[in-house]
Design a protein around this motif. Structure first.
Motif, PDB file in Angstrom:
ATOM      1  N   PRO A 192      24.102  30.336  30.426  1.00  9.11           N
ATOM      2  CA  PRO A 192      23.548  31.695  30.406  1.00  9.11           C
ATOM      3  C   PRO A 192      23.333  32.332  31.780  1.00  9.11           C
ATOM      4  CG  PRO A 192      22.419  30.319  28.806  1.00  9.11           C
ATOM      5  CD  PRO A 192      23.296  29.402  29.598  1.00  9.11           C
ATOM      6  N   ASP A 193      23.302  31.521  32.847  1.00  7.36           N
ATOM      7  CA  ASP A 193      23.031  32.047  34.183  1.00  7.36           C
ATOM      8  C   ASP A 193      24.228  31.984  35.124  1.00  7.36           C
ATOM      9  OD1 ASP A 193      20.357  32.629  33.543  1.00  7.36           O
ATOM     10  OD2 ASP A 193      19.760  30.563  33.970  1.00  7.36           O
ATOM     11  N   ALA A 194      25.406  31.627  34.615  1.00  2.00           N
ATOM     12  CA  ALA A 194      26.566  31.493  35.491  1.00  2.00           C
ATOM     13  C   ALA A 194      27.859  31.764  34.729  1.00  2.00           C
ATOM     14  CB  ALA A 194      26.613  30.082  36.100  1.00  2.00           C
ATOM     15  N   PHE A 195      28.749  32.546  35.352  1.00  3.96           N
ATOM     16  CA  PHE A 195      30.074  32.725  34.779  1.00  3.96           C
ATOM     17  C   PHE A 195      31.093  32.977  35.890  1.00  3.96           C
ATOM     18  CE2 PHE A 195      28.358  37.057  34.759  1.00  3.96           C
ATOM     19  CZ  PHE A 195      29.425  37.835  35.181  1.00  3.96           C
ATOM     20  N   VAL A 196      32.347  32.682  35.578  1.00  3.79           N
ATOM     21  CA  VAL A 196      33.449  32.915  36.509  1.00  3.79           C
ATOM     22  C   VAL A 196      34.368  33.979  35.911  1.00  3.79           C
ATOM     23  CG1 VAL A 196      33.391  30.632  37.579  1.00  3.79           C
ATOM     24  CG2 VAL A 196      34.769  30.998  35.523  1.00  3.79           C
ATOM     25  N   THR A 197      35.089  34.682  36.793  1.00  2.08           N
ATOM     26  CA  THR A 197      35.955  35.772  36.359  1.00  2.08           C
ATOM     27  C   THR A 197      37.282  35.697  37.096  1.00  2.08           C
ATOM     28  OG1 THR A 197      34.028  37.207  36.033  1.00  2.08           O
ATOM     29  CG2 THR A 197      36.171  38.279  36.125  1.00  2.08           C
ATOM     30  N   LEU A 198      38.364  35.942  36.371  1.00  4.73           N
ATOM     31  CA  LEU A 198      39.691  36.156  36.943  1.00  4.73           C
ATOM     32  C   LEU A 198      40.116  37.547  36.529  1.00  4.73           C
ATOM     33  CD1 LEU A 198      42.329  35.241  38.339  1.00  4.73           C
ATOM     34  CD2 LEU A 198      43.063  34.366  36.100  1.00  4.73           C
ATOM     35  N   GLY A 199      40.460  38.414  37.513  1.00  8.39           N
ATOM     36  CA  GLY A 199      40.707  39.793  37.140  1.00  8.39           C
ATOM     37  C   GLY A 199      41.673  40.516  38.056  1.00  8.39           C
ATOM     38  N   TYR A 200      41.872  41.802  37.723  1.00 10.17           N
ATOM     39  CA  TYR A 200      42.810  42.683  38.425  1.00 10.17           C
ATOM     40  C   TYR A 200      42.122  44.002  38.732  1.00 10.17           C
ATOM     41  CZ  TYR A 200      46.421  46.268  38.916  1.00 10.17           C
ATOM     42  OH  TYR A 200      47.168  47.327  39.361  1.00 10.17           O
ATOM     43  N   GLY A 201      42.423  44.554  39.905  1.00  9.27           N
ATOM     44  CA  GLY A 201      41.904  45.853  40.280  1.00  9.27           C
ATOM     45  C   GLY A 201      43.014  46.784  40.737  1.00  9.27           C
ATOM     46  N   PHE A 202      42.904  48.051  40.352  1.00  8.84           N
ATOM     47  CA  PHE A 202      43.828  49.109  40.792  1.00  8.84           C
ATOM     48  C   PHE A 202      43.010  50.122  41.580  1.00  8.84           C
ATOM     49  CE2 PHE A 202      45.390  53.429  40.216  1.00  8.84           C
ATOM     50  CZ  PHE A 202      46.709  53.319  40.639  1.00  8.84           C
ATOM     51  N   ILE A 203      43.451  50.442  42.803  1.00 10.16           N
ATOM     52  CA  ILE A 203      42.707  51.339  43.672  1.00 10.16           C
ATOM     53  C   ILE A 203      43.658  52.391  44.219  1.00 10.16           C
ATOM     54  CG2 ILE A 203      41.309  51.514  45.769  1.00 10.16           C
ATOM     55  CD1 ILE A 203      41.705  48.137  44.137  1.00 10.16           C
ATOM     56  N   GLU A 204      43.268  53.647  44.111  1.00 15.29           N
ATOM     57  CA  GLU A 204      44.003  54.762  44.707  1.00 15.29           C
ATOM     58  C   GLU A 204      43.086  55.454  45.709  1.00 15.29           C
ATOM     59  OE1 GLU A 204      46.841  58.282  43.058  1.00 15.29           O
ATOM     60  OE2 GLU A 204      44.787  58.267  42.277  1.00 15.29           O
ATOM     61  N   THR A 205      43.494  55.488  46.970  1.00 13.36           N
ATOM     62  CA  THR A 205      42.676  56.048  48.043  1.00 13.36           C
ATOM     63  C   THR A 205      43.292  57.328  48.571  1.00 13.36           C
ATOM     64  OG1 THR A 205      41.941  53.825  48.680  1.00 13.36           O
ATOM     65  CG2 THR A 205      41.634  55.574  50.294  1.00 13.36           C
ATOM     66  N   SER A 206      42.466  58.360  48.724  1.00 14.86           N
ATOM     67  CA  SER A 206      42.901  59.647  49.271  1.00 14.86           C
ATOM     68  C   SER A 206      42.445  59.776  50.725  1.00 14.86           C
ATOM     69  CB  SER A 206      42.300  60.798  48.458  1.00 14.86           C
ATOM     70  OG  SER A 206      42.705  60.724  47.103  1.00 14.86           O
ATOM     71  N   PRO A 207      43.114  60.575  51.523  1.00 13.13           N
ATOM     72  CA  PRO A 207      42.649  60.801  52.897  1.00 13.13           C
ATOM     73  C   PRO A 207      41.267  61.467  52.907  1.00 13.13           C
ATOM     74  CG  PRO A 207      44.909  61.575  52.600  1.00 13.13           C
ATOM     75  CD  PRO A 207      44.376  61.272  51.234  1.00 13.13           C
ATOM     76  N   TYR A 208      40.391  60.990  53.788  1.00 14.80           N
ATOM     77  CA  TYR A 208      39.051  61.580  53.906  1.00 14.80           C
ATOM     78  C   TYR A 208      38.509  61.261  55.289  1.00 14.80           C
ATOM     79  CZ  TYR A 208      37.125  56.880  53.324  1.00 14.80           C
ATOM     80  OH  TYR A 208      36.824  55.543  53.506  1.00 14.80           O
TER      81      TYR A 208
END
Length: 239
Positions: free
Chosen positions: A74-90
């Motif tokens: 209940p106090d611990a878990f592991v994750t395998l995942g994917y992220g998609f990021i789109e960055t604009s000029p700023y």
């Protein structure tokens, strides 16, 4: 902790070889997080972050992240995942154009407490494919992150439903491996917020994030003052 300090120290030393430029920005991050249990051991992570420059006016970044959770206890878990990021000029030193990033990540998340203070530790490794805004070629990068968050109930000794709380976290990002230039120290985030627990599954926070980002050239340091608005909604399909 010694390794993190060493990376931070040497990153700062390298940056001091050239004049440092501070780029101050005012941003707004509007976020949703959810960890949804599908069975006793397995679950799904969902996350959407809309990040804006000038608090709300201009685009900064879109981040979509998902993953598969495995619950150790209940106090611990592991994750395998994917992220998609789109960055604009700023900012005053923007990228030449929009660019994309595809990211694989592995993490361990732990919960605990010290008296009335609830604690969350998160250890994350990221494998990043970052697009060049000039050539559209991708560069592979590695990064490690450590996140520590504390929550303190405002009313009574425990945090219960329909009660406010205070939240604070610190997260450090360290780059390593090939293709890392001057920014071994990648960034640091410090956060303070007021939260409200609507139900056992839902909570919202509004707070201030101070983000320091060292650009790859080791010269430009972003000093981002950020309004953060976050909603967490965790569904348990086993109940």
């Amino acid at each position: 902790m010694l390794t993190l300090f060493s990376c931070f120290f040497f990153g700062e030393v390298n940056a001091q070889d050239a004049p440092r430029i501070n780029d101050h920005n005012n941003n707004g991050w509007y976020m949703y997080f959810g960890d949804h249990k599908l069975s006793e051991k397995w679950g799904l992570h969902t996350e959407v972050q809309l990040r804006r420059y000038n608090v709300l006016k201009d685009p900064q970044q879109l981040l979509l992240r998902t993953g598969v959770n495995y619950y150790i206890n209940p106090d611990a878990f592991v994750t395998l995942g994917y992220g998609f990021i789109e960055t604009s000029p700023y900012g005053d030193y923007p990228a030449p154009d929009e660019f994309l990033e595809h990211r694989i990540y592995e993490q361990l998340q732990l919960k605990g407490s010290i008296g009335r203070i609830g604690l969350t530790h998160r250890y994350r490794l990221e494998q990043r494919w970052v697009e060049s805004p000039l050539t559209s070629d991708y560069t592979y990068l590695n990064r490690a992150r450590y996140f520590l968050k504390a929550t303190i109930p405002v009313v009574g000794p425990t945090l219960d439903v329909n009660e406010p709380y205070l939240a604070a976290y610190e997260e450090i990002f360290i780059g390593f491996g090939n293709n890392i230039r001057q920014n071994i120290f990648d960034q640091n985030r410090a956060y303070l917020a007021l939260g409200y627990k609507f139900s056992p599954a839902a909570a919202a926070e509004v707070g201030y994030l101070n983000q320091i980002v060292q650009k790859a050239n080791g010269v430009v340091f972003e000093r981002n003052h950020t309004l953060q608005v976050g909603l967490t909604y965790n569904l348990d399909f086993t109940e």
